[in-house]
Motif scaffolding. Sequence first.
Motif, short mmCIF file in Angstrom:
data_model
loop_
_atom_site.label_atom_id
_atom_site.label_comp_id
_atom_site.label_asym_id
_atom_site.label_seq_id
_atom_site.Cartn_x
_atom_site.Cartn_y
_atom_site.Cartn_z
N MET A 1 0.85 -1.18 0.00
CA MET A 1 0.00 0.00 0.00
C MET A 1 0.89 1.24 0.00
N ARG A 3 0.57 5.57 0.33
CA ARG A 3 -0.22 6.79 0.55
C ARG A 3 0.58 7.97 0.04
N LEU A 8 -4.58 6.99 -2.29
CA LEU A 8 -4.27 5.69 -1.70
C LEU A 8 -4.07 4.73 -2.86
N LEU A 9 -2.93 4.09 -2.90
CA LEU A 9 -2.65 3.03 -3.87
C LEU A 9 -2.64 1.74 -3.08
N ARG A 10 -3.54 0.84 -3.42
CA ARG A 10 -3.72 -0.37 -2.63
C ARG A 10 -3.84 -1.58 -3.54
N PRO A 11 -3.67 -2.77 -2.96
CA PRO A 11 -3.86 -3.98 -3.77
C PRO A 11 -5.29 -4.06 -4.30
N ARG A 13 -8.89 -5.51 -5.16
CA ARG A 13 -9.91 -6.39 -4.57
C ARG A 13 -10.87 -6.67 -5.71
N GLU A 61 3.95 -5.69 -9.20
CA GLU A 61 3.14 -5.09 -8.14
C GLU A 61 2.28 -4.01 -8.78
N PHE A 63 -1.35 -1.59 -8.48
CA PHE A 63 -2.22 -0.98 -7.47
C PHE A 63 -3.48 -0.39 -8.08
N GLU A 66 -7.03 5.19 -5.47
CA GLU A 66 -8.24 5.81 -4.92
C GLU A 66 -7.96 7.27 -4.56
#
Length: 171
Positions: A1, A3, A8-11, A13, A61, A63, A66
Amino acid sequence: MIRTARLLLRPVRPQDDLAAMHGIMRQPRAMAYWSTPPHGDEAATAEFLGNMAEIPLLEGEDFIVEHESRVIGKAGFYRFPDLGYMFDPTVWGQGFAREAVGAVVARGFTVHHLPRIQADVDPRNKASIRLLERLGFTETHRAARTWLVGEEWCDSVYFALTREEWDQRIA
């Protein structure tokens, strides 16, 4: 993740992100320079997101990006060292791509210790070319007819940035 100041860069879902990413990936503007045509149905986007989720840990990886809890795109490495990103056209011109891609590049060099990062861009995608140049990437070469997208052959312009070049930029 990751920030950043605004993002927000996240895995990924896959189930949760399906509607938002399909909303982006079905748009001709968003997909104009992507390696596939716009997604006609959610199954194509579900497959894309599933592939993102299954990237082996040491091979890449990627991301979901958001802003204020809203999915606005994706940025990362499907496979190291190849950089890729896509954003909702409604957020173009607000600096989100630069913020997200810059953070991904920094992570590629500092966390994954990549010696070099590269990107393949459609030469018609002037905004993406400007983004890469602003981040310090330089053009390495061009090639014709590299991607068959739907019924159209597209060309590529290749960019690269080394860790040494990045370190000099941020010093």
